[in-house]
Design an enzyme around this catalytic site. Sequence first.
Site, PDB file in Angstrom:
ATOM      1  N   HIS A  73     113.809  78.345  75.323  1.00 23.99           N
ATOM      2  CA  HIS A  73     114.955  78.265  75.248  1.00 23.99           C
ATOM      3  C   HIS A  73     115.397  78.740  73.851  1.00 23.99           C
ATOM      4  O   HIS A  73     114.747  77.916  72.872  1.00 23.99           O
ATOM      5  CB  HIS A  73     115.621  76.970  75.658  1.00 23.99           C
ATOM      6  CG  HIS A  73     115.503  76.356  77.175  1.00 23.99           C
ATOM      7  ND1 HIS A  73     115.838  75.339  77.577  1.00 23.99           N
ATOM      8  CD2 HIS A  73     115.089  77.348  78.290  1.00 23.99           C
ATOM      9  CE1 HIS A  73     115.424  75.374  79.012  1.00 23.99           C
ATOM     10  NE2 HIS A  73     114.999  76.241  79.067  1.00 23.99           N
ATOM     11  N   TYR A 199     122.408  67.755  76.436  1.00 25.69           N
ATOM     12  CA  TYR A 199     122.706  66.414  75.840  1.00 25.69           C
ATOM     13  C   TYR A 199     123.946  65.869  75.884  1.00 25.69           C
ATOM     14  O   TYR A 199     124.623  66.478  75.084  1.00 25.69           O
ATOM     15  CB  TYR A 199     121.954  66.411  74.493  1.00 25.69           C
ATOM     16  CG  TYR A 199     120.443  66.333  74.533  1.00 25.69           C
ATOM     17  CD1 TYR A 199     119.493  64.972  74.250  1.00 25.69           C
ATOM     18  CD2 TYR A 199     119.868  67.504  74.364  1.00 25.69           C
ATOM     19  CE1 TYR A 199     118.333  65.363  74.249  1.00 25.69           C
ATOM     20  CE2 TYR A 199     118.293  67.656  74.097  1.00 25.69           C
ATOM     21  CZ  TYR A 199     117.684  66.485  74.141  1.00 25.69           C
ATOM     22  OH  TYR A 199     116.298  66.537  74.008  1.00 25.69           O
ATOM     23  N   LYS A 295     110.260  63.487  70.727  1.00 30.38           N
ATOM     24  CA  LYS A 295     109.357  63.636  69.371  1.00 30.38           C
ATOM     25  C   LYS A 295     107.953  62.929  69.830  1.00 30.38           C
ATOM     26  O   LYS A 295     106.842  63.150  68.821  1.00 30.38           O
ATOM     27  CB  LYS A 295     109.882  62.948  68.128  1.00 30.38           C
ATOM     28  CG  LYS A 295     110.990  63.775  67.403  1.00 30.38           C
ATOM     29  CD  LYS A 295     110.285  65.023  66.796  1.00 30.38           C
ATOM     30  CE  LYS A 295     111.315  65.995  66.258  1.00 30.38           C
ATOM     31  NZ  LYS A 295     111.182  67.058  67.319  1.00 30.38           N
ATOM     32  N   TYR A 383     114.752  69.274  65.529  1.00 29.74           N
ATOM     33  CA  TYR A 383     114.530  69.363  66.799  1.00 29.74           C
ATOM     34  C   TYR A 383     113.500  70.234  67.252  1.00 29.74           C
ATOM     35  O   TYR A 383     112.446  70.096  68.054  1.00 29.74           O
ATOM     36  CB  TYR A 383     115.640  69.664  67.613  1.00 29.74           C
ATOM     37  CG  TYR A 383     115.708  69.519  69.213  1.00 29.74           C
ATOM     38  CD1 TYR A 383     115.917  68.175  69.961  1.00 29.74           C
ATOM     39  CD2 TYR A 383     115.094  70.623  69.918  1.00 29.74           C
ATOM     40  CE1 TYR A 383     115.780  68.008  71.272  1.00 29.74           C
ATOM     41  CE2 TYR A 383     115.126  70.428  71.661  1.00 29.74           C
ATOM     42  CZ  TYR A 383     115.224  69.092  71.992  1.00 29.74           C
ATOM     43  OH  TYR A 383     115.360  69.004  73.325  1.00 29.74           O
TER      44      TYR A 383
HETATM   45  P1  FAD Z   1      99.361  58.351  75.776  1.00 32.31           P
HETATM   46  O1  FAD Z   1      99.920  59.426  76.277  1.00 32.31           O
HETATM   47  O2  FAD Z   1      99.856  56.876  76.030  1.00 32.31           O
HETATM   48  O3  FAD Z   1      97.884  58.299  76.148  1.00 32.31           O
HETATM   49  C1  FAD Z   1      96.969  57.279  75.909  1.00 32.31           C
HETATM   50  C2  FAD Z   1      95.668  57.262  76.789  1.00 32.31           C
HETATM   51  O4  FAD Z   1      94.853  56.144  76.653  1.00 32.31           O
HETATM   52  C3  FAD Z   1      96.200  57.220  78.323  1.00 32.31           C
HETATM   53  O5  FAD Z   1      95.618  58.087  79.167  1.00 32.31           O
HETATM   54  C4  FAD Z   1      95.610  55.800  78.786  1.00 32.31           C
HETATM   55  O6  FAD Z   1      95.321  55.637  79.908  1.00 32.31           O
HETATM   56  C5  FAD Z   1      94.384  55.381  77.737  1.00 32.31           C
HETATM   57  N1  FAD Z   1      94.340  54.164  77.489  1.00 32.31           N
HETATM   58  C6  FAD Z   1      94.976  53.171  77.332  1.00 32.31           C
HETATM   59  N2  FAD Z   1      94.378  52.117  77.261  1.00 32.31           N
HETATM   60  C7  FAD Z   1      92.905  52.316  77.040  1.00 32.31           C
HETATM   61  C8  FAD Z   1      91.784  51.623  76.835  1.00 32.31           C
HETATM   62  N3  FAD Z   1      91.957  50.214  76.669  1.00 32.31           N
HETATM   63  N4  FAD Z   1      90.728  52.280  76.704  1.00 32.31           N
HETATM   64  C9  FAD Z   1      90.870  53.659  77.125  1.00 32.31           C
HETATM   65  N5  FAD Z   1      91.909  54.271  77.542  1.00 32.31           N
HETATM   66  C10 FAD Z   1      92.965  53.793  77.426  1.00 32.31           C
HETATM   67  N6  FAD Z   1     107.329  63.276  73.897  1.00 32.31           N
HETATM   68  C11 FAD Z   1     107.802  64.326  73.494  1.00 32.31           C
HETATM   69  O7  FAD Z   1     107.234  64.935  72.416  1.00 32.31           O
HETATM   70  N7  FAD Z   1     108.815  65.224  73.971  1.00 32.31           N
HETATM   71  C12 FAD Z   1     109.436  64.643  74.978  1.00 32.31           C
HETATM   72  O8  FAD Z   1     110.118  65.466  75.640  1.00 32.31           O
HETATM   73  C13 FAD Z   1     109.059  63.353  75.550  1.00 32.31           C
HETATM   74  N8  FAD Z   1     109.900  62.683  76.505  1.00 32.31           N
HETATM   75  C14 FAD Z   1     109.415  61.715  76.877  1.00 32.31           C
HETATM   76  C15 FAD Z   1     110.164  61.202  77.966  1.00 32.31           C
HETATM   77  C16 FAD Z   1     109.772  59.886  78.815  1.00 32.31           C
HETATM   78  C17 FAD Z   1     110.420  59.403  79.820  1.00 32.31           C
HETATM   79  C18 FAD Z   1     108.567  59.070  78.055  1.00 32.31           C
HETATM   80  C19 FAD Z   1     108.288  57.792  78.717  1.00 32.31           C
HETATM   81  C20 FAD Z   1     108.230  59.633  77.110  1.00 32.31           C
HETATM   82  C21 FAD Z   1     108.468  60.907  76.455  1.00 32.31           C
HETATM   83  N9  FAD Z   1     107.788  61.275  75.101  1.00 32.31           N
HETATM   84  C22 FAD Z   1     107.995  62.670  74.891  1.00 32.31           C
HETATM   85  C23 FAD Z   1     106.456  60.723  74.560  1.00 32.31           C
HETATM   86  C24 FAD Z   1     105.289  60.948  74.941  1.00 32.31           C
HETATM   87  O9  FAD Z   1     105.154  60.895  76.469  1.00 32.31           O
HETATM   88  C25 FAD Z   1     104.296  60.310  74.135  1.00 32.31           C
HETATM   89  O10 FAD Z   1     104.677  59.957  72.959  1.00 32.31           O
HETATM   90  C26 FAD Z   1     102.571  60.559  74.348  1.00 32.31           C
HETATM   91  O11 FAD Z   1     102.269  60.456  75.688  1.00 32.31           O
HETATM   92  C27 FAD Z   1     101.693  59.990  73.614  1.00 32.31           C
HETATM   93  O12 FAD Z   1     100.542  60.722  73.770  1.00 32.31           O
HETATM   94  P2  FAD Z   1      99.123  59.693  73.364  1.00 32.31           P
HETATM   95  O13 FAD Z   1      98.130  60.690  73.677  1.00 32.31           O
HETATM   96  O14 FAD Z   1      99.179  59.131  72.028  1.00 32.31           O
HETATM   97  O15 FAD Z   1      99.413  58.406  74.247  1.00 32.31           O
HETATM   98  C1  DHB Z   2     112.811  65.555  78.210  1.00 34.65           C
HETATM   99  C2  DHB Z   2     112.492  64.359  77.593  1.00 34.65           C
HETATM  100  C3  DHB Z   2     113.140  63.940  76.339  1.00 34.65           C
HETATM  101  O1  DHB Z   2     112.883  62.865  75.764  1.00 34.65           O
HETATM  102  C4  DHB Z   2     113.825  65.097  76.097  1.00 34.65           C
HETATM  103  O2  DHB Z   2     114.723  64.821  74.864  1.00 34.65           O
HETATM  104  C5  DHB Z   2     114.260  66.060  76.283  1.00 34.65           C
HETATM  105  C6  DHB Z   2     113.575  66.424  77.637  1.00 34.65           C
HETATM  106  C7  DHB Z   2     112.063  65.806  79.613  1.00 34.65           C
HETATM  107  O3  DHB Z   2     111.311  64.946  79.894  1.00 34.65           O
HETATM  108  O4  DHB Z   2     112.245  66.953  80.042  1.00 34.65           O
END
Ligand code: FAD
Ligand code: DHB
Length: 390
Positions: A73, A199, A295, A383
């Site tokens: 986009h 948004y 983020k 962004y």
């Molecule tokens: P996680 O994705 O949490 O991965 C951690 C992994 O460790 C998991 O697979 C878990 O099972 C594993 N684990 C946990 N405990 C243990 C253990 N004891 N031993 C071994 N493994 C373990 N971010 C964006 O950048 N853009 C977006 O648009 C966005 N939208 C979002 C919308 C929603 C609704 C949500 C909830 C989050 C959103 N995020 C977004 C945030 C993003 O999903 C997280 O910041 C991202 O998943 C972080 O990645 P990570 O690998 O650090 O942690």
């Molecule tokens: C989505 C999640 C977000 O947090 C955001 O700011 C925009 C889009 C998504 O899940 O598509």
Amino acid sequence: MASAQVGIVGAGPAGLLLSHLLHLAGIESVVIETRSREEVAGPIRAGVLEQGTVDLLVQAGVGERLMREAFFHRGVYLRFDGRTCHVDMQELTGGKRVTVYAQHEVIRDLVKARLDAGGAIEFGASDVRVAGDGAAIEYALGGVSHRLRCEFVAGCDGSHGVSRRSIPAGVLARHERVYPFGWFGILVEAPPSSDELIYATHDRGFALVSTRSPTLQRMYLQCDPLDDVAQWSDDRIWSELRARLATRDGWEPKEGRITQKVIVGMRSVVVEPMRHGRIFLAGDAAHIVPPTGAKGLNLAAADVRVLARAFERHFTAGDSAGLDRYSETCLRRVWKGQRFSYWLTTLLHRSDVDTSFDRRRQLAELDYLTTSRAAATSFAENYVGLPFEE
Ligand code: FAD
Ligand code: DHB
């Protein structure tokens, strides 16, 4: 006893990307994950990738499907006061785009790349423990105990993982803010309601229109974080979305069968430093942002980019300066991500303690943001992603 140069806890975006980047640099790692391969790619979470995250994935050779299937986009729409303003981020940032490609697709691509290259991911582990101040990871698999000896541990196990807890109490400072709102997220079987994300802020609260595919859409609306999904019938969801997204010219979202309903809470958290001895924290294990600025995944990718480069310097040139600066380097970006996520969250959500003054101030800021090129550029550059530090 098995060994690896780097033991990685968690196969989320942070752990998998780190393992892949280390592999490209000739450094061996093993990833220990509690969930199964199917489960790690299961939850529908993030949707938006910064330009730098896309470039990193493409340069690392895992962007082929992304470049084919993602939505690119030019910007986003801001909707307030019954009108819609487009922020053309591509134009404002000299070509950077908003990429919509779901987190579970990124995970699928990374898992495939690791396994195709013979990489070790131990799915379905239990009783995972960081032992000996980061000298080993202990875990059980199918009832058998294992100990992975490693020179360093990367704690990529998200906000509820064990890595952060393995660091002695008192070492890490924790900075936190909890918001009095949550997001109610739905997946809908319908065509896209909009060509770019919307948004929206309304007196009834925030709403967001996003997408997943030509036939599956993602929408969110602000709710009480303690609310119960069962309290939200499909009719209530659609009437709330229609009200919050209404424009003076009668815009309405395209409705369809709702296939998923979830409520997510909102917090801003940073622990620092992001390193203790041989243990390095990355992604949600070290910091959480409210989702509004999209983020979280992007900050996780930026952390492991810094960490992979620092490990490469350490293992190939015996130079540990990058590892020593890891926390400081990451935190500069993390705090800017926190600032942006806080700002966008408080700009668009409605709180019970807000007065009419706060609402008028929010609307004035949105008016400023959509009429001042300087303000719009500041929004856009954050962004689509600030440049990486070298
Ligand atoms: P996680 O994705 O949490 O991965 C951690 C992994 O460790 C998991 O697979 C878990 O099972 C594993 N684990 C946990 N405990 C243990 C253990 N004891 N031993 C071994 N493994 C373990 N971010 C964006 O950048 N853009 C977006 O648009 C966005 N939208 C979002 C919308 C929603 C609704 C949500 C909830 C989050 C959103 N995020 C977004 C945030 C993003 O999903 C997280 O910041 C991202 O998943 C972080 O990645 P990570 O690998 O650090 O942690
Ligand atoms: C989505 C999640 C977000 O947090 C955001 O700011 C925009 C889009 C998504 O899940 O598509």
